[in-house]
Design a protein around this motif. Structure first.
Motif, PDB file in Angstrom:
ATOM      1  N   GLU A 211       0.803  -1.216   0.000  1.00 45.13           N
ATOM      2  CA  GLU A 211       0.000   0.000   0.000  1.00 45.13           C
ATOM      3  C   GLU A 211       0.838   1.268   0.000  1.00 45.13           C
ATOM      4  O   GLU A 211       0.292   2.366  -0.185  1.00 45.13           O
ATOM      5  CB  GLU A 211      -0.931   0.005   1.222  1.00 45.13           C
ATOM      6  CG  GLU A 211      -1.920  -1.146   1.229  1.00 45.13           C
ATOM      7  CD  GLU A 211      -2.816  -1.105   2.438  1.00 45.13           C
ATOM      8  OE1 GLU A 211      -2.628  -0.188   3.268  1.00 45.13           O
ATOM      9  OE2 GLU A 211      -3.706  -1.965   2.564  1.00 45.13           O
ATOM     10  N   ASP A 212       2.148   1.164   0.205  1.00 46.16           N
ATOM     11  CA  ASP A 212       3.010   2.346   0.217  1.00 46.16           C
ATOM     12  C   ASP A 212       3.613   2.633  -1.152  1.00 46.16           C
ATOM     13  O   ASP A 212       4.520   3.467  -1.263  1.00 46.16           O
ATOM     14  CB  ASP A 212       4.136   2.163   1.237  1.00 46.16           C
ATOM     15  CG  ASP A 212       3.599   2.129   2.657  1.00 46.16           C
ATOM     16  OD1 ASP A 212       2.604   2.834   2.917  1.00 46.16           O
ATOM     17  OD2 ASP A 212       4.139   1.377   3.487  1.00 46.16           O
ATOM     18  N   VAL A 313       6.213  11.265   3.796  1.00 41.85           N
ATOM     19  CA  VAL A 313       4.939  11.873   4.157  1.00 41.85           C
ATOM     20  C   VAL A 313       3.779  10.989   3.721  1.00 41.85           C
ATOM     21  O   VAL A 313       2.711  11.006   4.318  1.00 41.85           O
ATOM     22  CB  VAL A 313       4.836  13.282   3.540  1.00 41.85           C
ATOM     23  CG1 VAL A 313       3.516  13.941   3.885  1.00 41.85           C
ATOM     24  CG2 VAL A 313       6.000  14.141   4.008  1.00 41.85           C
ATOM     25  N   GLY A 314       3.978  10.176   2.646  1.00 40.89           N
ATOM     26  CA  GLY A 314       2.942   9.271   2.181  1.00 40.89           C
ATOM     27  C   GLY A 314       2.060   9.854   1.105  1.00 40.89           C
ATOM     28  O   GLY A 314       0.920   9.400   0.949  1.00 40.89           O
ATOM     29  N   GLU A 315       2.542  10.839   0.343  1.00 36.82           N
ATOM     30  CA  GLU A 315       1.695  11.470  -0.667  1.00 36.82           C
ATOM     31  C   GLU A 315       2.286  11.330  -2.079  1.00 36.82           C
ATOM     32  O   GLU A 315       1.688  10.696  -2.934  1.00 36.82           O
ATOM     33  CB  GLU A 315       1.486  12.954  -0.337  1.00 36.82           C
ATOM     34  CG  GLU A 315       0.639  13.187   0.901  1.00 36.82           C
ATOM     35  CD  GLU A 315       0.382  14.662   1.150  1.00 36.82           C
ATOM     36  OE1 GLU A 315       0.982  15.487   0.420  1.00 36.82           O
ATOM     37  OE2 GLU A 315      -0.397  14.979   2.051  1.00 36.82           O
ATOM     38  N   ALA A 316       3.450  11.903  -2.339  1.00 36.28           N
ATOM     39  CA  ALA A 316       4.023  11.948  -3.686  1.00 36.28           C
ATOM     40  C   ALA A 316       5.030  10.825  -3.877  1.00 36.28           C
ATOM     41  O   ALA A 316       5.594  10.275  -2.921  1.00 36.28           O
ATOM     42  CB  ALA A 316       4.688  13.295  -3.936  1.00 36.28           C
ATOM     43  N   MET A 449       9.522   3.686   6.546  1.00 34.57           N
ATOM     44  CA  MET A 449       8.690   2.801   7.345  1.00 34.57           C
ATOM     45  C   MET A 449       7.439   2.416   6.566  1.00 34.57           C
ATOM     46  O   MET A 449       6.925   3.179   5.738  1.00 34.57           O
ATOM     47  CB  MET A 449       8.301   3.486   8.660  1.00 34.57           C
ATOM     48  CG  MET A 449       9.484   3.963   9.479  1.00 34.57           C
ATOM     49  SD  MET A 449      10.546   2.588  10.000  1.00 34.57           S
ATOM     50  CE  MET A 449       9.438   1.746  11.109  1.00 34.57           C
ATOM     51  N   SER A 450       6.944   1.247   6.829  1.00 36.02           N
ATOM     52  CA  SER A 450       5.713   0.795   6.170  1.00 36.02           C
ATOM     53  C   SER A 450       4.499   1.456   6.818  1.00 36.02           C
ATOM     54  O   SER A 450       4.531   1.869   7.976  1.00 36.02           O
ATOM     55  CB  SER A 450       5.596  -0.727   6.259  1.00 36.02           C
ATOM     56  OG  SER A 450       5.552  -1.132   7.608  1.00 36.02           O
ATOM     57  N   GLY A 451       3.408   1.568   6.056  1.00 38.28           N
ATOM     58  CA  GLY A 451       2.192   2.186   6.556  1.00 38.28           C
ATOM     59  C   GLY A 451       2.160   3.683   6.396  1.00 38.28           C
ATOM     60  O   GLY A 451       1.337   4.345   7.029  1.00 38.28           O
ATOM     61  N   ARG A 457      -3.355   9.107   5.298  1.00 38.68           N
ATOM     62  CA  ARG A 457      -4.785   9.192   5.053  1.00 38.68           C
ATOM     63  C   ARG A 457      -5.559   9.396   6.354  1.00 38.68           C
ATOM     64  O   ARG A 457      -6.504  10.204   6.421  1.00 38.68           O
ATOM     65  CB  ARG A 457      -5.252   7.928   4.326  1.00 38.68           C
ATOM     66  CG  ARG A 457      -6.695   7.984   3.897  1.00 38.68           C
ATOM     67  CD  ARG A 457      -7.040   6.878   2.916  1.00 38.68           C
ATOM     68  NE  ARG A 457      -6.776   5.547   3.433  1.00 38.68           N
ATOM     69  CZ  ARG A 457      -5.803   4.747   3.013  1.00 38.68           C
ATOM     70  NH1 ARG A 457      -4.984   5.154   2.059  1.00 38.68           N
ATOM     71  NH2 ARG A 457      -5.637   3.553   3.533  1.00 38.68           N
ATOM     72  N   LEU A 458      -5.161   8.667   7.408  1.00 41.09           N
ATOM     73  CA  LEU A 458      -5.815   8.853   8.704  1.00 41.09           C
ATOM     74  C   LEU A 458      -5.562  10.248   9.254  1.00 41.09           C
ATOM     75  O   LEU A 458      -6.448  10.874   9.858  1.00 41.09           O
ATOM     76  CB  LEU A 458      -5.322   7.783   9.687  1.00 41.09           C
ATOM     77  CG  LEU A 458      -5.700   6.340   9.351  1.00 41.09           C
ATOM     78  CD1 LEU A 458      -5.043   5.386  10.346  1.00 41.09           C
ATOM     79  CD2 LEU A 458      -7.215   6.159   9.386  1.00 41.09           C
TER      80      LEU A 458
END
Length: 870
Positions: A211-212, A313-316, A449-451, A457-458
């Motif tokens: 998912e990452d 950051v989990g976006e781009a 890191m994973s997640g 999103r959270l």
């Protein structure tokens, strides 16, 4: 010669999953599956038998060429799995293609191709039908079902035309999307077949996706025709004759690819079907004696999945080309091998069949050479370059990847010789091994890191909730991320003087400890807030429970009332159904009575019309009869008056002649007077005969030819009545065909000039059958009658008419002409005309009177009655 710096830079841009070799040497064999096609006809004889889920028995028939060479020996062949003819497309996909799709999403390469003779079901297995799709549509559906929520925006990954991809930022990708939108603003034609798109409920989602990462799918579609490569998705005319030939090259990672091929980025299964059907329309197909739609080329549909990790950051996506992971799944539909003595190919088809068989033979040769090198440990050269299909997939057999083959077999006895060669090739291919692919996590190697994406999103969801007015009093730390930082740096302590390394480790540990204490304090604070929030929620829960109990009681009462109403509704519906059934029966009975009443009214009206018609006919006949009788009576009276005058005139003339003769010789005059009186008596006897009686014998001097005489002409030179002469037969009525010549039996003998001559006629004496008139060949009717006129002369009348069919199947006669023939005595003189110039006179009195009626003879009356009744 390349420098060391250039080699290092070259290794950095390679795909990590492809640049590393499997150091452990683990290898997997080529998995070969067998699928049997159902029999086309019930009379076909099968030469194959399934012994177990993995074994088939091939028995040579007596008509096979190798019957004598094999010594009537049956052979057993073992496969990974054998699919019976009744096996569904879903079962074949789950066993063969689903593991390849799972490996594709995890970063593994895969190759699946169908092999067999022409007409064995290869294209059906790969593509399928609109309501029963095959492996390729199912692969596309399950891929997009799995990565739908994790797809990158379009043009974030862009092909670099060298079998690799560049990573663009969001601004560059948006600019290219706007250009594409402006370029294709007009409606784009849809080439797909929507029936191949499976419903979302029929698709199983693959678990274990990272998912990452962000994913993008690219597809290419090429065909190998006559050992030349053509791009089926290239922009241009739909005709494949104008497509340029492509070449096969090797990229920087030593992987083979088609140079300049069109690589289309796909964002949904529908877009993939559009691309697939665009290429399918250009694919070369032809009709042969063994297959109505035979593939004349090898088609290769390649799915490339590009995935890259997102930032911390989990976006781009991380803007670094070396972190890309590219996996590939190639689905190959090989053209079927053919034998010329069975297909009877000539010209272009013969050349195509020769190239197909040559490429398949090269594939078999490469497989045999690979097996020999692996079994014997030799390093003989494998002839990949002899065929485009083997050259393109060289890296699958020598590099890393999963290779699977579906052998499609037609079990008919007529195809035994071709099936035997296919089985031998499948048995040999199952012994070839390829390197087992390895999976490497790029994100873990760079300390991510994973997640990350889920946490981001959270975090965004919580921030949106806090931004609402009712949550303004809450105090939350949105900047804190629960992570102790990156992993320990990879340091190596080689000597005791490396104190800076120890200091760096101490600083890193202190940072992690402080980070840990901060996280503990934040956790304790949030635990307290969570406890208070839980108490509040418990109070609210008690209130909600009490409210729910009261609502349940109201709901139970409402349900009881609803059940009572439903029972009443059921009774009312049953009564309504019975009333509707009775109403339908009564309506049907009423319609039946109405139809009967209409039929009776129609019959009654027809009966009245017939009565009126008969009444008018009878009135017309009666009036005509009265008119004819009146006219005849008038003619008889006038004729009697004329005859009386003639007789008186003749007596006066005789008296004058007698007085003159008395003055001359008394004896001679008396003799002449007797002769004249005998002549007058003869004439009177001739005039007084009646129709049907035999005329009296005439004197001898009246039987001579008649001519003009004076009172001085000797009696011996006078002529008598004209005898019968065939040249004087009348021919006025010989103007048509299909006559019925109706002559009554009681008539004067017709062997004279009075006999009518009608060609192509049927002579009847009495109308005894309606068929004489109601006949398709009869169109004319003629009634002949003879009678004596007022002068005692013989008169023949012909009443002619047309035969017209009636509605009831009978016929009626409409009289429209009357012909009248008369014969005058040669010794008789008339006051108005001079008949002494001819021995016989003939005339026809034609009157076009459709309403005139012929005389009512017994035969005519019976005929009219029969016609009217019919």
């Amino acid at each position: 010669m390349k420098s060391a710096k250039s080699k290092t830079r070259l290794n950095e841009i390679r795909t990590p999953a492809r640049s590393r070799q499997n150091l452990n040497g683990e290898r997997d064999p080529v998995q070969v599956y067998c699928r049997l096609r159902p029999m086309q006809r019930e009379t076909d004889i099968s030469c194959m038998k399934i012994l177990s889920p993995t074994t088939v028995l091939l028995t040579p028939p007596s008509t096979a060429l190798s019957y004598r060479n094999e010594n009537i020996r049956s052979m057993k062949y073992t496969f990974k799995e054998v699919f019976a003819p009744e096996t569904s497309q879903q079962e074949v996909f789950d066993k063969v293609a689903l593991p390849l799709v799972e490996g594709l999403i995890k970063g593994k390469n895969g190759l699946l191709f169908t092999y067999g003779v022409t007409g064995s079901g290869k294209t059906f297995t790969m593509t399928g039908e609109p309501q029963n799709c095959g492996i390729l549509p199912r692969c596309l559906n399950i891929i997009f079902k799995t990565i739908n929520d994790y797809q990158a925006h379009k043009y974030v990954f862009k092909p670099d035309k060298m079998n690799m991809f560049d990573v663009q930022n969001e601004a560059e990708a948006m600019l290219e999307r706007q250009q594409e939108l402006h370029k294709f603003k007009s409606g784009k034609k849809n080439n797909s077949n929507p029936d191949l798109a499976m419903s979302s409920t029929d698709i199983t989602k693959i678990d274990g996706i990272n998912e990452d990462n962000q994913y993008s799918v690219f597809v290419t579609y090429v065909e190998i025709y006559n050992n030349s490569v053509f791009d089926l998705l290239e922009d241009g005319p739909p005709n494949t004759k104008h497509l340029p030939v492509k070449i096969i090259r090797e990229d920087a990672a030593h992987n083979m690819y088609v140079h300049g091929v069109t690589e289309v980025e796909i964002k949904s299964a529908e877009d993939a079907f559009n691309a697939f059907y665009l290429g399918l329309k250009r694919k070369r197909m032809a009709h042969t004696n063994l297959n109505a739609e035979s593939s004349r080329s090898h088609s290769v549909f390649t799915i490339r999945l590009v995935q890259a990790p997102v930032d911390e950051v989990g976006e781009a996506v991380i803007q670094n080309k070396k972190f890309l992971s590219i996996s590939q799944l190639s689905l190959v539909d090989l053209a079927g091998s053919e034998r010329t003595n069975r297909t009877k190919n000539t010209g272009q088809r013969l050349r195509e069949a020769g190239n197909i068989n040559k490429s398949l033979m090269t594939l078999r040769t490469c497989m045999e050479m690979l097996r020999e090198n692996q079994v014997n440990g030799t390093n003989n050269m494998v002839p990949y370059r002899e065929s485009k299909i083997t050259h393109l997939f060289k890296n699958f057999f020598e590099g890393e990847g999963q290779v699977r083959m579906i052998v499609c077999v037609n079990p008919r006895a007529e195809d035994y010789d071709e099936t035997l060669q296919v089985m031998r090739f499948a048995e040999m291919a199952a012994e070839v091994e390829v390197t087992k692919p390895q999976i490497h996590d790029v994100a873990a190697s760079i300390g991510l890191m994973s997640g990350r994406r889920k946490a981001n999103r959270l975090f965004n969801t919580a921030r949106d909730h806090i931004a609402r007015p009712e949550a303004k009093d809450l105090e939350l730390d949105l900047g804190l991320v629960y992570s102790l930082g990156p992993d320990f740096p990879s340091l190596e302590l080689n000597s005791s003087q490396a104190s800076h390394i120890i200091k760096e480790l101490v600083a890193h540990l202190e940072m992690r400890l402080s980070r840990r204490e901060t996280l503990k304090r934040s956790k304790a604070l949030k635990d307290e807030r969570l406890r208070s929030a839980l108490l509040e929620l418990e109070k609210e829960s008690l209130e909600v429970r009490s409210e729910n109990s009261s609502l349940r009681a109201q709901l139970a009462a409402s349900e009881r009332r609803v059940r009572a109403l439903e029972e009443r509704l059921t009774v009312t519906e049953s009564a309504s159904i019975s009333h509707q059934r009775k109403l339908a029966e009564m309506t049907e009975y009423t319609s039946t009575l109405k139809r009967e009443l209409q039929e009776k009214d129609l019959l009654l009206s027809q009966y009245k019309l017939e009565k009126e018609k008969q009444k008018k006919i009878l009135e017309r006949k009666y009036n005509n009869k009265i008119m004819v009788q009146t006219e005849k009576a008038k003619e008889i009276i006038s004729e009697k008056e004329r005859l009386r005058n003639v007789v008186e005139d003749k007596e006066n003339r005789l008296r004058i002649i007698a007085e003159a003769l008395n003055q001359n010789d008394r004896g001679d005059n008396i003799h002449n007077l007797d002769i004249m009186r005998s002549d007058m008596a003869a004439q009177t006897s001739v005039r007084d005969f009646t129709p049907g009686s035999t005329p009296r014998a005439l004197p001898a001097h009246l039987l001579t030819p008649f001519s003009q005489q004076t009172s001085h002409t000797p009696a011996s030179s006078r002529r008598g009545v004209a005898v019968a002469n065939p040249r004087h037969r009348r021919s006025l009525s010989a103007d048509g065909k299909g006559w019925v010549e109706h002559a009554p039996s009681k008539m004067v003998p017709m062997g004279t000039v009075m006999k009518p001559s009608i060609s192509s006629s049927k002579v009847v004496k009495k109308l005894t059958s309606v068929k004489d008139i109601a006949n398709s060949k009869t169109s004319k009717y003629c009634l002949i009658s003879q009678e004596q006129d007022t002068d005692g002369e013989l008169e023949t009348k012909l009443y002619k008419g047309d035969v017209v069919p009636t509605c009831g199947g009978g016929a009626q006669v409409i009289f429209n002409d009357v012909e009248m023939l008369k014969q005058f005595s040669p010794t008789r003189e008339s006051s108005g005309t001079n008949r002494a110039s001819a021995s016989c006179a003939r005339h026809s009195g034609k009157r076009r009177e459709p309403t005139i009626s012929p005389p009512q003879t017994p035969s005519n009356t019976s005929k009219k009655q029969r016609v009217d009744e019919d």
